[in-house]
Design an enzyme around this catalytic site. Structure first.
Site, PDB file in Angstrom:
ATOM      1  N   GLN A  13      49.452  56.105  73.787  1.00 40.02           N
ATOM      2  CA  GLN A  13      49.237  55.174  72.470  1.00 40.02           C
ATOM      3  C   GLN A  13      50.533  54.690  71.883  1.00 40.02           C
ATOM      4  O   GLN A  13      51.629  54.866  72.250  1.00 40.02           O
ATOM      5  CB  GLN A  13      48.960  56.570  71.424  1.00 40.02           C
ATOM      6  CG  GLN A  13      47.776  57.168  71.744  1.00 40.02           C
ATOM      7  CD  GLN A  13      47.313  58.117  70.444  1.00 40.02           C
ATOM      8  OE1 GLN A  13      46.747  59.275  70.916  1.00 40.02           O
ATOM      9  NE2 GLN A  13      47.683  58.000  69.185  1.00 40.02           N
ATOM     10  N   SER A  94      51.667  60.408  78.439  1.00 41.60           N
ATOM     11  CA  SER A  94      50.687  61.223  77.781  1.00 41.60           C
ATOM     12  C   SER A  94      49.180  60.872  77.835  1.00 41.60           C
ATOM     13  O   SER A  94      48.661  61.346  78.890  1.00 41.60           O
ATOM     14  CB  SER A  94      51.076  60.768  76.028  1.00 41.60           C
ATOM     15  OG  SER A  94      50.517  61.526  75.126  1.00 41.60           O
ATOM     16  N   LEU A  95      48.562  60.416  77.043  1.00 48.70           N
ATOM     17  CA  LEU A  95      47.109  59.996  77.313  1.00 48.70           C
ATOM     18  C   LEU A  95      46.968  59.135  78.777  1.00 48.70           C
ATOM     19  O   LEU A  95      45.895  59.254  79.348  1.00 48.70           O
ATOM     20  CB  LEU A  95      46.584  58.925  76.112  1.00 48.70           C
ATOM     21  CG  LEU A  95      45.578  57.984  76.587  1.00 48.70           C
ATOM     22  CD1 LEU A  95      44.161  58.720  76.499  1.00 48.70           C
ATOM     23  CD2 LEU A  95      45.325  56.844  75.951  1.00 48.70           C
ATOM     24  N   ARG A 119      39.875  64.736  72.511  1.00 47.64           N
ATOM     25  CA  ARG A 119      41.461  65.110  72.470  1.00 47.64           C
ATOM     26  C   ARG A 119      41.885  64.269  71.438  1.00 47.64           C
ATOM     27  O   ARG A 119      42.866  65.044  70.473  1.00 47.64           O
ATOM     28  CB  ARG A 119      41.888  64.560  73.857  1.00 47.64           C
ATOM     29  CG  ARG A 119      43.455  64.628  73.722  1.00 47.64           C
ATOM     30  CD  ARG A 119      43.994  64.355  75.242  1.00 47.64           C
ATOM     31  NE  ARG A 119      45.406  64.393  75.363  1.00 47.64           N
ATOM     32  CZ  ARG A 119      46.307  63.546  75.063  1.00 47.64           C
ATOM     33  NH1 ARG A 119      46.177  62.343  74.635  1.00 47.64           N
ATOM     34  NH2 ARG A 119      47.796  63.872  75.328  1.00 47.64           N
TER      35      ARG A 119
END
Length: 314
Positions: A13, A94-95, A119
């Protein structure tokens, strides 16, 4: 170059922006086709949203996550279809770890798109709006930051170091009062900068455990395969081949620090000399170069950057 020297990396993100991948989408049908597939899974026109939508809509976590995953998978498919060199390792921030697992054949694409939307919803609702905060800290030793977070947490709530992005760049997160106190203490300790980030929830903190529990339930119904290409995981900076362990790591990742420095150091130790960032922006390319100056770092987000990367890695 040799396959053994190449890793592909996938952003998290913060890399999303209106108009991203526009030229790539006009030049290569595989990009838009991938977005059509994701749109069918989610029930709205994702390509239209990223080209003509509002930035505020794109920045909503439940929108950002599927949009970035789709962007990364689209670039990966283009790379593969156009004869790009097969990487020996994959990693995502992360993502981006979910993107890496899709590209490794571990997660199905439609499953992953739906999963990361959920999520995003779980992460956003784990802490009420306005109660969580994140801040970037520059120019202070990792150990010192961890110590100061522990000090700031006393009597103020949760604050933890959550992203070890590169030497001298760490992100902290937690409850607002504790993050504010930590910023004050970090500046006093000599941090070059300690600045709040425009993020709506304290990602990767222990406050995200409720989101982890919900993600575990969602993952229970999803098939995870052994990856075709090893993926370096954020939680411990290592690869993993057991599908059940991969599921557990994805759950743990939501409330654990992203150890990006460890991930890159693992790749370098395995012989990686070149990383290619698949998707919008150059955030990871910048971090990777700071972690290890000898790395050749490319990114693919336009026809020009695609052609350059393809030519440079033959």
């Amino acid at each position: 170059m040799d396959t053994q020297q190449l890793a592909l990396v996938f952003p998290g993100q913060g890399s999303q922006k209106v108009g991203m991948l526009a030229e790539l989408g006009e030049s290569f049908s595989i990009i838009k086709d991938t977005f059509t597939e994701a749109s069918d899974a989610l029930g709205y026109d994702m390509w239209d949203l990223i080209q003509h939508g509002e930035q505020a809509q794109l920045n909503l976590t439940e929108t950002t996550q599927p949009v970035l995953l789709t962007s990364s998978v689209a670039v990966w498919r283009l790379w593969s279809a156009q004869g790009g060199l097969l990487p020996s390792l994959l990693a995502g921030h992360s993502l981006g770890e979910f993107s890496a697992l899709v590209c490794a054949g571990s997660l199905g694409f439609a499953d992953a798109v739906r999963l990361v939307r959920a999520r995003g919803q779980f992460m956003q609702t784990a802490v009420p709006l306005g109660e969580g905060a994140m801040a970037a800290v520059l120019g202070l030793d990792d150990t010192k930051i961890v110590e100061i977070c522990a000090e700031a947490a006393a009597g103020n709530g949760v604050v933890e170091a959550v992203n070890f992005n590169s030497p001298g760049q760490v992100v902290i997160a937690g409850q607002v009062a504790a993050v504010d106190k930590a910023i004050e203490l970090l500046k006093a300790a000599g941090a070059k900068r300690a600045m709040p980030l425009p993020v709506s929830a304290p990602f990767h903190t222990s406050l995200m455990r409720p989101a982890g529990e919900k993600l575990a339930q969602a993952l229970a119904d999803i098939s995870v395969q052994k990856p075709n290409i090893p993926v370096v995981h954020n939680v411990h900076g290592k690869t993993e081949s057991d599908p059940e362990v991969i599921k557990a790591l994805l759950v743990e990742q939501i409330y654990s620090a992203v150890k990006w420095v460890d991930c890159v150091e693992t790749m370098v130790a395995a012989g990686i000399t070149t990383t290619i960032e698949c998707g919008p922006g150059k955030v990871l390319s910048g971090l990777n170069k700071r972690i290890n100056k000898s790395l050749n770092c490319f990114n693919i987000e336009s026809p020009e950057s695609f052609a350059e990367t393809l030519a440079s890695t033959k």
